[in-house]
Motif scaffolding. Sequence first.
Motif, PDB file in Angstrom:
ATOM      1  N   LEU A  31     -32.908  19.912  10.588  1.00 39.06           N
ATOM      2  CA  LEU A  31     -32.124  19.107   9.393  1.00 39.06           C
ATOM      3  C   LEU A  31     -30.700  20.004   8.640  1.00 39.06           C
ATOM      4  N   PRO A  32     -29.324  19.339   8.164  1.00 44.59           N
ATOM      5  CA  PRO A  32     -28.880  20.311   7.828  1.00 44.59           C
ATOM      6  C   PRO A  32     -29.439  21.106   6.597  1.00 44.59           C
ATOM      7  N   GLU A  33     -28.497  22.532   6.928  1.00 41.70           N
ATOM      8  CA  GLU A  33     -29.075  23.770   6.280  1.00 41.70           C
ATOM      9  C   GLU A  33     -28.569  23.356   5.046  1.00 41.70           C
ATOM     10  N   GLU A  34     -27.865  22.206   4.120  1.00 45.53           N
ATOM     11  CA  GLU A  34     -27.962  21.433   2.941  1.00 45.53           C
ATOM     12  C   GLU A  34     -29.351  21.469   2.155  1.00 45.53           C
ATOM     13  N   VAL A  35     -29.727  21.163   3.110  1.00 43.83           N
ATOM     14  CA  VAL A  35     -31.835  20.313   2.330  1.00 43.83           C
ATOM     15  C   VAL A  35     -32.674  21.934   1.593  1.00 43.83           C
ATOM     16  N   ALA A  36     -32.567  22.502   2.254  1.00 41.18           N
ATOM     17  CA  ALA A  36     -32.802  24.072   1.618  1.00 41.18           C
ATOM     18  C   ALA A  36     -31.950  25.147   2.375  1.00 41.18           C
ATOM     19  N   PRO A  37     -30.884  25.120   1.441  1.00 44.13           N
ATOM     20  CA  PRO A  37     -30.081  26.434   1.828  1.00 44.13           C
ATOM     21  C   PRO A  37     -31.090  27.877   1.565  1.00 44.13           C
ATOM     22  N   GLY A  38     -31.138  28.985   3.687  1.00 41.58           N
ATOM     23  CA  GLY A  38     -31.271  30.080   2.944  1.00 41.58           C
ATOM     24  C   GLY A  38     -33.488  30.050   3.338  1.00 41.58           C
ATOM     25  N   MET A  39     -33.565  28.623   3.748  1.00 45.48           N
ATOM     26  CA  MET A  39     -35.019  28.952   3.524  1.00 45.48           C
ATOM     27  C   MET A  39     -35.044  28.404   5.446  1.00 45.48           C
ATOM     28  N   ASN A  40     -36.543  29.279   6.271  1.00 45.71           N
ATOM     29  CA  ASN A  40     -36.995  29.672   6.875  1.00 45.71           C
ATOM     30  C   ASN A  40     -38.228  27.869   7.103  1.00 45.71           C
ATOM     31  N   GLN A  41     -38.511  27.450   5.767  1.00 45.39           N
ATOM     32  CA  GLN A  41     -40.035  26.795   5.661  1.00 45.39           C
ATOM     33  C   GLN A  41     -38.782  25.429   4.938  1.00 45.39           C
ATOM     34  N   LEU A  42     -40.170  24.263   4.954  1.00 45.39           N
ATOM     35  CA  LEU A  42     -39.215  23.082   4.717  1.00 45.39           C
ATOM     36  C   LEU A  42     -40.204  22.565   3.839  1.00 45.39           C
ATOM     37  N   GLY A  43     -40.520  21.541   2.434  1.00 44.67           N
ATOM     38  CA  GLY A  43     -41.127  21.368   1.915  1.00 44.67           C
ATOM     39  C   GLY A  43     -41.668  20.250   2.197  1.00 44.67           C
ATOM     40  N   VAL A  44     -42.697  19.260   2.548  1.00 48.93           N
ATOM     41  CA  VAL A  44     -43.063  17.985   2.629  1.00 48.93           C
ATOM     42  C   VAL A  44     -44.081  16.731   2.718  1.00 48.93           C
ATOM     43  N   MET A  45     -43.849  16.204   2.214  1.00 48.80           N
ATOM     44  CA  MET A  45     -44.726  16.007   2.265  1.00 48.80           C
ATOM     45  C   MET A  45     -44.703  14.061   3.512  1.00 48.80           C
ATOM     46  N   LEU A  46     -46.487  13.615   2.703  1.00 49.24           N
ATOM     47  CA  LEU A  46     -46.047  11.846   4.038  1.00 49.24           C
ATOM     48  C   LEU A  46     -46.302  11.163   2.609  1.00 49.24           C
ATOM     49  N   PRO A  47     -45.546   9.159   3.467  1.00 52.43           N
ATOM     50  CA  PRO A  47     -46.078   9.068   2.212  1.00 52.43           C
ATOM     51  C   PRO A  47     -47.010   8.454   1.453  1.00 52.43           C
ATOM     52  N   TYR A  48     -47.530   8.743   0.677  1.00 52.51           N
ATOM     53  CA  TYR A  48     -48.711   8.549   0.034  1.00 52.51           C
ATOM     54  C   TYR A  48     -48.822   7.141  -0.586  1.00 52.51           C
ATOM     55  N   THR A  49     -47.682   6.182  -1.124  1.00 53.02           N
ATOM     56  CA  THR A  49     -48.324   5.139  -1.435  1.00 53.02           C
ATOM     57  C   THR A  49     -47.459   3.765  -0.446  1.00 53.02           C
ATOM     58  N   PRO A  50     -47.706   2.824  -0.888  1.00 51.76           N
ATOM     59  CA  PRO A  50     -47.398   1.637   0.160  1.00 51.76           C
ATOM     60  C   PRO A  50     -45.956   1.380  -0.018  1.00 51.76           C
ATOM     61  N   LEU A  51     -45.338   1.782  -1.439  1.00 52.83           N
ATOM     62  CA  LEU A  51     -44.368   1.162  -1.286  1.00 52.83           C
ATOM     63  C   LEU A  51     -43.658   2.651  -0.457  1.00 52.83           C
ATOM     64  N   HIS A  52     -44.534   4.026  -0.325  1.00 51.92           N
ATOM     65  CA  HIS A  52     -43.114   4.657   0.756  1.00 51.92           C
ATOM     66  C   HIS A  52     -43.430   4.057   2.142  1.00 51.92           C
ATOM     67  N   LEU A  53     -44.204   3.998   2.213  1.00 48.15           N
ATOM     68  CA  LEU A  53     -44.668   3.045   3.916  1.00 48.15           C
ATOM     69  C   LEU A  53     -44.252   2.627   3.903  1.00 48.15           C
ATOM     70  N   LEU A  54     -43.663   1.573   3.356  1.00 47.24           N
ATOM     71  CA  LEU A  54     -43.089   0.595   3.923  1.00 47.24           C
ATOM     72  C   LEU A  54     -41.078   1.064   3.463  1.00 47.24           C
TER      73      LEU A  54
END
Length: 748
Positions: A289-312
């Motif tokens: 992903l672009p460096e701008e998402v998490a500059p200087g980090m080697n980890q990403l904070g990610v989550m799964l869609p957790y409501t039906p709206l997110h799923l859609l």
Amino acid sequence: MSGRIPAHGAVSVRVRGQVQGVGFRPHIWRLAQDFSVHGRVLNDPEGVLIEVAGADVEAFIAAIPREAPMLARIESVEVTPFPGDLPEGFEIAPSRGSGSETPVTPDVATCTECAGEVRGTGRRHGYAFTNCTHCGPRFTILRALPYDRARTTMAPFAMCAACAGEYRDPADRRFHAQPIACPDCGPRLWLEVEGRIIAGDPVEEAVRRLKAGEIVAMKGLGGFHLACDAANVAAVARLRARKHRPTKPFALMAREEDLESIAALTDEDRTLLRDPAAPIVLVSSHGVLPEEVAPGMNQLGVMLPYTPLHLLLLDAFGGVLVMTSGNLSGEPQAIGNDEARDKLRAFADAFLMHDREIARRLDDSVERASPPMVLRRARGRVPGTLPLPSGFEGAPQVLALGGQMKGAVCLIKEGRALLGHHLGDLDDALSADEFAKAIVDYTALFDHKPVLVAVDAHPGYRATQVGQAMGLPVEVVQHHHAHLASCLVENGWALGGGPVAGIILDGTGLGPDGTIWGGEILLGGYRGFTRCFSLRPAPLIGGERAAREPWRNALARLDQAGLASRADALFPAMPRSLARQAAARGINTPVSSSAGRLFDAVAACLGICPVEQTFEGEAAMRLEALAAKAPAGHGAYSLTLDGKEIDPAPMFSALMADFDSATDHAVMVARFHAGLADAFAAAARSLIETDAASAIALSGGCLQNALLTEMLLDRLPGIPVLVHRRTPANDGGLALGQAAIAAARLAG
Ligand code: ZN
Ligand code: ZN
Ligand code: FE
């Protein structure tokens, strides 16, 4: 019920644990049909009670834990003879006794069955508010207790006949599901731009705009998010510019199959991602992903869609979305539609809105799978409670108010602790309002009548001031003692369990000697402690500015190590002589043993945000990310133990020597981590070897650093080491320790 018959061989089955409000009675009702037993099931203050008879009762009882609902946690099943009468069929009987109202569970991510319905062809096809007894909104829609639809933000939506039928049918997955809804009767979704509703399918239109690089504000479970295409550099950069958030990592949301391409997920990561709480999980980035998402980090904070709206949304989008809190910098996230229109107008190109209100503001929780840790305790985890260790059974009701930068309150009652959600930095006026609201809210929810309020020793903390003004007896608790106690509680350390050596590596906390502590080894338990070892203190030049400007700490430590000329060379543009005068005269310059500031000092020496950190912990997080790149066998700097002081001066000399030999920066940072772990582990081990302590606890904000935590654990083999897994090691867990200490002191 007619025709009651005397039941011979009938039994009473007592089920204890988290068995109310999770679909347990319908589960029992269905099992009763399967095994052709007759009797009744009901809730009472001790849990669930089943009175039952029939030829297959034994098999029926065996099936209870085996097929329990997803959210149930069975602690015990006890069977005794039942002498009374039973109905011919099997009924769900009214609750018995007071205190048996259904407690509120945390919000739960959409279950597999509901996801299947949303993606399927039935009447809930494409419906963004689908939920059932096993999933959906809970705490975020609750207005008052007891938890039933009329007291939630679902109250304005009258159930249609089809939903009402499901709600009343014990055989249905939606039996007594309070937020039950369908397209005919439930909340509605729309997309608006500049106050105008856009025609067409709101999800399709939102996705079209996201793909075009727009920023969409969307109403979630506990607040608004700002979403954009994580792969679109211009969109991410625009979001950063609009939010005035130059470097703080953005959280991401994607379906699991889409996450695999951006992160190296372990089995532990996948399990935590799929947890019903659906936290943000820190995972190892592939760097695509672009460096701008998490500059200087080697980890990403990610989550799964957790409501039906997110799923859609994610089904239609098919990639990875930035999903960051919809707030003004420093403020809590917006929850009301008008509030969002007003505050997020400057950030968002479009608004994906709906008409179900959010009763309670809750951020996404942030966790790590390995080593397991909670960095931010919020949605999905509250209002869960923790058992207090043995010795606290008769503890009085105590309210504890926590710290300043990561506000959170804790209430203890009847041997359990309710640690509240992350409230943000209480310096912010709106966060302070949220803090006041949380006290009222949790007190009502827990039916809590505190006899005592526990606060931090720092008189400048808002939480301390609020506590002092409550009119209750006040128990003042030293900051790092509270960190130690919170770790003890989480690990079930008994009240009479004997002294523990606490390695407390933290940002700041006021010590009883009036200096700022933060790199300590405390020996003690709930009732008291002694400070056995600490980092050699250094001046915090400029007071609070030293926490924002890492170069100040580098200057202080380099000068202390006799390396003033190196500080001159590293920070030529900084007001060094002014800083040195302030340090020499003690003007606005407290001294501190803070480990957090030591990380800042090392970061500044390496040119990592020397002038300013744009968010709390930035320098330390970037150091951790950099150290992870070092090859194995990197070695360690040495910090020397001088009496009770751990002195980092020799480390700075070695760091400068490495500079001169052009050593890889990653290796230098790894050597720093290893040296710090060596020094603190050795000092703590000495307390075990002299039998002063029987275990070692690790706590404080610096223990959010996975590398440092693992290095400490590696250096303490064969010793019981207590670590935080379910409560934050940072100030988000402080109130838990304060409450336990106050209760222990009151118990005498
Ligand atoms: Zn469901
Ligand atoms: Zn309906
Ligand atoms: Fe702290």
